[in-house]
Design an enzyme around this catalytic site. Structure first.
Site, PDB file in Angstrom:
ATOM      1  N   GLY A   1      12.314 -91.398 -23.533  1.00 34.99           N
ATOM      2  CA  GLY A   1      11.983 -92.821 -23.361  1.00 34.99           C
ATOM      3  C   GLY A   1      13.154 -93.716 -23.724  1.00 34.99           C
ATOM      4  O   GLY A   1      13.268 -94.841 -23.211  1.00 34.99           O
TER       5      GLY A   1
ATOM      6  N   GLU B   1      15.107 -93.896 -20.693  1.00 31.95           N
ATOM      7  CA  GLU B   1      14.363 -94.716 -19.715  1.00 31.95           C
ATOM      8  C   GLU B   1      14.526 -96.200 -20.038  1.00 31.95           C
ATOM      9  O   GLU B   1      14.674 -97.037 -19.142  1.00 31.95           O
ATOM     10  CB  GLU B   1      12.882 -94.309 -19.731  1.00 31.95           C
TER      11      GLU B   1
END
Ligand code: 3HC
Ligand code: NAI
Length: 718
Positions: free
Chosen positions: A100, A103
């Site tokens: 994440g 991301e």
């Protein structure tokens, strides 16, 4: 949380704060959303920098939150908010941008990385896929083959490789946050049209179908039944075949399947288990946080056979000075060549620095006199090892740690040969020792906390995952393995074939079935141990060929050894090979005939044995021994056993380890099946459920992280 500040008047700085890796907890996500809104609303702010506290950008979603109900803003709208921002947002990547975290960085309009930063999508190792747009943005940015590689393997890339792939825009040797601030100032007011990755078309190479076909084949070959890698391929496929919004929907669906799977739970359990083992404790109360390791600079290895060479290589590569000893010139010169070859291959294949100059070879054990730590790796022979320990005790400087790589001999007996038994521990490496990650650090009743701490730390420096275990026959791994092997032999007696047993175990996810592993390691290894234990000749026990000490015994392995079938090294074992040293196992009709004759000779009638029975008898007896080990205080917790089995014995990681697997099957079911088989085979003690297993099953199968509470009660209460 995330902390907001203003730098140079016009740059809004968002700093992620969640030690140790700034994982995206609910509070951090909320902080990012709130501070982004603030940065966008302040007219003086022309651009934004996102960074992480303490030199770490972000380690991804907070794995500790996965078991709980979702709180705080979800990740996907958060990354969309950032990407849609009207002001340039620059990610300042120091340390790590993983999962994440990457991301988050990909939702920013620019990425500046420090040269030492590592980036990647390791979700697959947790049984997941990048679920905040990673599977949709990365292929748009770097192309399909590179995205498939990174997402299905989970490998980390350096900042330089990330720059080459196009993941980051700039790499700096200087302070990445300062560089990002400067960069943010330079792009203030510029159009962002070409900077939002979700708007990029996904490249469609002409051989797209072939690329995906190959990727699927590759993950099928390497995943051993794990579902995440193949699901990652499907998610990347959606990036190429669907528009971004639809691709995101597909990513969400696939993520949800994985997130709710037992495999993801197992892999996440394993993630924490591997870290938990460093917080070791011993049965007599020594602990990782109260025991100080001794400094070790110079190490020594005695005996440079299979194991000693690997240990020497691993020590030298970790930066220790090593004295390597063989008493015979010829063996020493062979060992030198062997070690040099291993070092050169390591340098060529893995870029490990060559460490020839770290090693000094000698034919004299006197050469180890000034070593801080000595690892003995001579033949598995108690009398020989005792002599070596007496010599070491006389030669080594006071305070030197004396370690043995024995596979299962009594550490205490060896300690008793020395003047300082508190400085003796086992360092049980696994073959090949320079490759395998596992190290069992075996403490005897007299080993000092300091000695355990030192061996654990040396193991860590060697890049091993070290697990502290108590002293008993076979320690943890080999003690459990004995039960598993024994059942496999019994199954052959009752009608199974080696290939049938191996197939069931490989379908379960083991890298290799029990008989293939046995052929690989050499049948003679166990034979020697059984001979030393007086098990091989029934005449000496005065009982039947298939009974030892009142319990069932299978002499099948001994009979093969008597015929010179030692496995791969002789070209024949449980399978046949095209030549001695051959590696491809082929079914051997001779062995089938041999088994038939054996059964006839012992009045055994072959029956059809199904998949479930093979699995239950092999695995549940191994697991049962694991409970016995916990009950005896040989391992401190189930995590220790699971890490040993995954890293040392090829247990499929996506099943968490044998103890985690048992917790998922249900302990009451394990007890019930063991009792079932015990009724049929009353002469097999390994089928008798251990008291701890029964106790845990009786208190309603508590979650595995609660087992320690039961184990830690005085053992008399079990
Ligand atoms: N969430 C929660 N805790 C984490 C974490 C995370 N993502 N990453 C690390 N930690 C914890 C560890 O459990 C450990 O805790 P402990 O000290 O209590 O044992 C501590 O941080 C330090 O970790 P390490 O001991 O592993 O420290 P290292 O410096 O050796 O390694 C690391 C750091 C490379 C970041 C390594 O911890 C790691 O690989 N972490 C996992 C990263 C990851 O898989 N991220 C993806 C998460 S899933 C995701 O993002 C889903 C998204 O796509 C939707
Ligand atoms: P090996 O037979 O390959 O090597 C033993 C070496 O010790 C030989 O090179 C021999 O010349 C040398 N040696 C014998 N006596 C010596 C002495 N007095 N001084 C110096 N050198 C001496 O054996 P291997 O497989 O390396 O095993 C060594 C130890 O490691 C054993 O205790 C074994 O149980 C243990 N072990 C072996 C594993 C394996 O897979 N081979 C795995 C884990 C532990």
């Amino acid at each position: 949380m995330a902390f907001y500040s203003r730098v140079s008047g016009s740059v809004g700085m968002i700093t992620l704060q969640n030690p140790p890796v700034n994982a995206l907890s609910a509070a951090v996500r909320q902080g990012i959303v709130d501070t982004m809104h603030r940065a966008l609303s302040e007219p003086e702010v022309k651009s934004v920098v996102i960074c992480g506290q303490n030199g770490k950008f972000c380690g991804g979603a907070d794995i500790r939150e996965f078991g709980a109900t979702m709180a705080g803003p979800p990740l996907v709208p958060m990354v969309h908010l950032i990407e849609a921002a009207s002001k340039p947002v620059v990610a300042a990547i120091e340390g790590i941008a993983l999962g994440g975290g990457l991301e988050l960085a990909l939702s920013c309009h620019y990425r500046i990385a420090h040269s030492k930063a590592r980036l990647g999508f390791p979700e697959v190792a947790l049984g997941l896929l990048p679920g905040a747009g990673g599977t949709q943005r990365l292929p748009r940015l770097v192309g399909v083959p590179a995205a498939l590689d990174l997402i299905t393997t989970g490998r980390h890339v350096t900042a330089a490789e990330a720059r080459q792939l196009g993941i980051v825009d700039e790499v700096t040797e200087l302070n990445a946050v300062d560089a990002a601030v400067k960069f943010a100032q330079s792009v203030a007011g510029k159009s962002l049209d070409a900077r939002r990755i979700s708007t990029y078309p996904c490249p469609r190479p002409p051989d797209l179908d072939a690329i995906f076909e190959r990727a699927m084949q590759q993950v099928r070959r390497s995943s051993r039944g794990a579902i995440a890698p193949g699901t990652c391929v499907q998610a990347v496929h959606a990036a190429v075949t669907l528009p971004y919004a639809k691709g995101m929907e597909r990513e969400r669906e696939l993520f949800s399947v994985l997130f709710n799977s037992g495999q993801a739970r197992a892999l996440q359990y394993y993630f924490f288990a591997q870290r938990a083992v460093s917080r070791w404790s011993t049965a007599n109360g020594a602990r990782w946080d109260t025991s100080k390791p001794r400094p070790v600079r110079k190490a020594a290895v005695i005996g440079l056979g299979t194991m000693g060479r690997g240990i020497t290589v691993s020590l030298a590569q970790a930066g220790f000075t090593v004295v390597a000893v063989e008493t015979q010139e010829k063996q020493l010169s062979e060992a030198k060549q062997g070690v040099s070859g291993m070092l050169e291959r390591g340098a060529k294949r893995r870029g490990v620095p060559l460490a020839h100059d770290k090693i000094k070879y000698s034919c004299s054990v006197q050469a180890v006199a000034d070593a801080d730590l000595v690892i003995e790796a001579v033949f598995e022979d108690m009398a020989l090892k005792k002599t070596v320990f007496q010599q070491l005790s006389a030669i080594c400087k006071p305070g030197a740690l004396l370690c043995t790589n024995t596979s299962g001999l009594d550490i205490d007996e060896l300690a008793s040969q020395t003047q300082s038994p508190e400085l003796v521990v086992g360092m049980h490496f696994f073959a090949p020792a320079h490759v395998m990650q596992l190290l069992e650090v075996v403490y005897g009743p007299r080993s000092s906390p300091e000695a355990v701490a030192t061996a654990m730390q040396v193991g860590k420096k060697m890049g091993k995952v070290s697990v502290a275990v108590g002293n008993c026959r076979g320690f943890v791994g080999n003690r459990m393995l004995k039960q598993y092997l024994e059942q496999a032999f019994f199954l052959l007696e009752e009608g199974a074939t080696p290939e049938q047993v191996d197939q069931v175990l490989e379908e379960f996810g083991f890298a290799m079935g029990v008989f293939k592993v046995s052929d690989l390691s050499g049948l003679d290894v166990g034979w020697k141990v059984r001979k030393a234990d007086g098990l091989v000749s029934p005449a000496s026990t005065g009982t039947s060929a298939r009974i030892r000490g009142g319990s069932r015994y299978s002499p099948l392995g001994d009979l093969l050894c008597e015929r010179g079938r030692f496995g791969q090294k002789t070209g024949k074992g449980w399978y046949q090979y095209d030549k001695p040293g051959g590696r491809v196992a082929k079914v051997d009709p001779w062995l089938h005939g041999f088994l038939e004759d054996y059964r006839a000779q012992h009045g055994l009638v072959a029956r059809r044995i199904d998949h479930q029975e093979v699995l239950e008898r092999c695995l549940y007896t191994l697991i049962n021994e694991g409970f016995q080990i916990l009950q005896d205080g040989i391992a401190a917790g189930p995590e220790d056993i699971d890490v040993i089995y995954v890293l040392g014995y090829g247990w499929p990681r996506h099943r968490g380890g044998p103890m985690f697997y048992a917790s998922q099957v249900g302990l009451d079911k394990v007890v019930e099946r063991l009792e079932h088989y015990q009724q049929i085979h009353p002469d097999v003690p390994g089928l008798q459920p251990s008291r701890l297993l029964r106790k845990l099953a009786a208190i309603n199968n508590p979650a595995i992280h609660k087992w320690r509470e039961v184990i830690q009660k005085p053992r008399s209460q079990l």
